[in-house]
Design an enzyme around this catalytic site. Structure first.
Site, PDB file in Angstrom:
ATOM      1  N   GLY A   1     -12.986   3.043  -1.173  1.00 41.53           N
ATOM      2  CA  GLY A   1     -11.582   2.727  -1.419  1.00 41.53           C
ATOM      3  C   GLY A   1     -11.422   1.490  -2.277  1.00 41.53           C
ATOM      4  O   GLY A   1     -10.359   0.880  -2.298  1.00 41.53           O
TER       5      GLY A   1
ATOM      6  N   SER B   1     -13.785   2.896  -7.306  1.00 44.77           N
ATOM      7  CA  SER B   1     -14.875   3.170  -8.242  1.00 44.77           C
ATOM      8  C   SER B   1     -14.407   4.165  -9.297  1.00 44.77           C
ATOM      9  O   SER B   1     -14.853   4.108 -10.450  1.00 44.77           O
ATOM     10  CB  SER B   1     -16.115   3.676  -7.506  1.00 44.77           C
ATOM     11  N   SER B   2     -13.482   5.058  -8.950  1.00 44.01           N
ATOM     12  CA  SER B   2     -13.068   6.058  -9.941  1.00 44.01           C
ATOM     13  C   SER B   2     -12.237   5.423 -11.051  1.00 44.01           C
ATOM     14  O   SER B   2     -12.489   5.668 -12.239  1.00 44.01           O
ATOM     15  CB  SER B   2     -12.349   7.238  -9.292  1.00 44.01           C
TER      16      SER B   2
ATOM     17  N   GLY C   1     -16.803   5.774  -2.319  1.00 40.23           N
ATOM     18  CA  GLY C   1     -15.948   6.215  -1.224  1.00 40.23           C
ATOM     19  C   GLY C   1     -15.440   5.068  -0.369  1.00 40.23           C
ATOM     20  O   GLY C   1     -14.966   5.269   0.737  1.00 40.23           O
TER      21      GLY C   1
ATOM     22  N   GLU D   1      -6.870  10.887 -14.184  1.00 41.02           N
ATOM     23  CA  GLU D   1      -6.998  10.987 -12.720  1.00 41.02           C
ATOM     24  C   GLU D   1      -6.028  12.053 -12.188  1.00 41.02           C
ATOM     25  O   GLU D   1      -6.372  12.886 -11.356  1.00 41.02           O
ATOM     26  CB  GLU D   1      -6.687   9.615 -12.104  1.00 41.02           C
TER      27      GLU D   1
ATOM     28  N   GLU E   1       0.821  -1.220   0.000  1.00 44.65           N
ATOM     29  CA  GLU E   1       0.000   0.000   0.000  1.00 44.65           C
ATOM     30  C   GLU E   1       0.848   1.261   0.000  1.00 44.65           C
ATOM     31  O   GLU E   1       1.841   1.361   0.734  1.00 44.65           O
ATOM     32  CB  GLU E   1      -0.899  -0.035   1.246  1.00 44.65           C
TER      33      GLU E   1
ATOM     34  N   TYR F   1      -3.791  12.532   0.511  1.00 42.44           N
ATOM     35  CA  TYR F   1      -3.099  11.613  -0.412  1.00 42.44           C
ATOM     36  C   TYR F   1      -1.972  12.369  -1.130  1.00 42.44           C
ATOM     37  O   TYR F   1      -0.827  11.926  -1.149  1.00 42.44           O
ATOM     38  CB  TYR F   1      -4.104  11.041  -1.416  1.00 42.44           C
TER      39      TYR F   1
ATOM     40  N   ASP G   1      -4.457   1.102  -9.470  1.00 43.72           N
ATOM     41  CA  ASP G   1      -5.904   0.874  -9.574  1.00 43.72           C
ATOM     42  C   ASP G   1      -6.326   0.643 -11.018  1.00 43.72           C
ATOM     43  O   ASP G   1      -7.050  -0.308 -11.330  1.00 43.72           O
ATOM     44  CB  ASP G   1      -6.679   2.074  -9.014  1.00 43.72           C
TER      45      ASP G   1
END
Ligand code: GLA
Length: 389
Positions: A122, A125-126, A120, A158, A32, A220, A170
């Site tokens: 995590g 979805s974006s 939202g 993005e 991560e 972020y 992602d």
């Protein structure tokens, strides 16, 4: 809802669907805040995702509709677009903008989106909506991009159009995911291997904190800058391009170069987490779930204490998991600041786990989490199997 998509399309646009697509969400098993530091990550695509149904129109207009959101947009085909406000259609609009600016001749389209990834949470979805739009445009207008091009351009949207400086994990996972496989992705070279996600008698649980994510984007971007500062400091003596080019020992030898204590903590997380991914790959290959679980807990600890992107909701879930003998390991997944945790839970004990973690969390936090048993699915593609439903 999923089964009514074709009917809904007709209701919105008064015509039949001509093409339909699906792109999954993703979860990350381990690794991560590594992707923008050029290291190793281990994500997989999940069976929840974004559906996109389309039909061309002769009006030169993009019509955006969603079954999840009320906001709609009708916008003429033009030379480019800007992000407008914080609405969902910025993601597909950003992708269309990219295609147009890259010189492709598009036509008006009616677009209906539906997603079953909790917003939202995590679970990306974006990235999912970006990649499904890019895949669809590439298919419909014969733009000739490879799948990897679609990943890269979605990430660029993005970063630039949306303004979040995220890495490539992602978009890569939602495009290249494979059923029942985890992807071992080197975020520097973009080489990857799909490895069997052999969880033995365990299943993967997703526990959504249901915490509304606030400030996640600015925090972020702050972490990205801290990592850049760490890299710059180390480059005074080391010829490296990415933080993940060195391991824990090397960092110990050179940590005097990083004078800011917070920046040093961030670097430690990144470099040690990258080392953990290598160990996790060996553990997974050898079906050593106990070791894999131990690495998950260590990852969470580091995200909590060194990288400081967890929070009391995610910590409460992991705290519960560490007391449950049917859980091999647990950690937050994704960017953090709310969102989801994942846990390796004995399949036979899943229902008890779900009940117990819900009680524990609700008692401490004041509202319940959502608990799912997750299936690992395929990456982006045509949605053939639903065409007649
Ligand atoms: C978000 C970003 C990814 C990655 C993760 C943290 O999901 O979009 O690029 O950095 O956070 O690992």
């Amino acid at each position: 809802m999923k089964n009514n998509l074709y009917r809904e399309f007709k209701t919105f646009f008064n015509k039949e669907v001509e093409n339909s697509y699906f792109s999954p969400g993703r979860l990350n098993l381990i690794g991560e805040h590594i992707d923008y530091n050029g290291g190793l990550v281990m994500p997989c695509a999940i069976t929840l995702g974004s559906y996109l149904l389309t039909a061309p129109n002769n009006d030169g207009i993009f019509r955006f509709r969603s079954l999840n959101f009320k906001d709609t947009l009708d916008i003429k085909l033009q030379e480019g677009y800007q992000k407008s406000g914080e609405t969902w259609f910025n993601y597909p609009l950003g992708i269309i903008d990219y295609f147009i600016r890259d010189g492709h001749q598009l036509q008006g389209l009616d677009l209906l989106f539906y997603g079953d990834i909790p917003i939202g949470s995590g679970l990306s979805s974006s990235a999912s909506i970006e990649v499904v739009t890019a895949y669809a445009l590439n298919d419909l207008f014969g733009c000739g991009y490879s799948k990897l091009d679609l990943v890269k351009l979605s990430k660029q949207v993005e970063n630039i159009f949306i303004g979040v400086n995220s890495g490539i994990m992602d978009q890569f996972a939602v495009a290249f995911g494979e059923k029942d496989k985890a992807l071992m992705l080197n975020c520097d070279t973009l080489e990857y291997k799909a490895v069997d996600s052999n969880l033995g008698e365990h299943v993967l649980a997703i526990i959504n904190t249901n915490k509304p994510r606030k400030l996640a984007e600015s925090k972020y971007n702050e972490r990205v800058l801290e990592c850049q500062a760490a890299l710059k400091a180390l480059q005074q003596e080391l010829p490296i391009q990415n933080l993940c080019d060195i391991d824990r020992n090397m960092l110990e030898q050179h940590q005097h170069l990083i004078t800011d204590a917070v920046v040093l903590k961030r670097a430690k997380h990144v470099i040690e987490e990258n080392d953990r991914v290598k160990l996790a790959a060996v553990a997974l290959a050898g079906s050593d779930l106990a070791e894999f679980g131990r690495l998950m807990y260590a990852s969470h600890d580091s995200l909590k204490n060194l990288y400081e992107v967890s929070g009391k909701e995610l910590d409460t879930i992991v705290e519960y998991c560490s007391t449950d003998k049917n859980v091999a390991g647990a950690r937050m997944t994704g960017a953090g600041f709310g969102g989801c945790a994942i846990a390796l839970v004995k399949e036979s004990a899943f229902d008890n786990f779900s009940k117990a973690v819900t009680e524990y969390y609700t008692d401490k936090i004041g509202y319940p989490p959502s608990v799912y048993s997750s299936l690992i699915g395929d990456g982006v593609g045509l949605l053939k199997e639903m065409a007649n439903s």
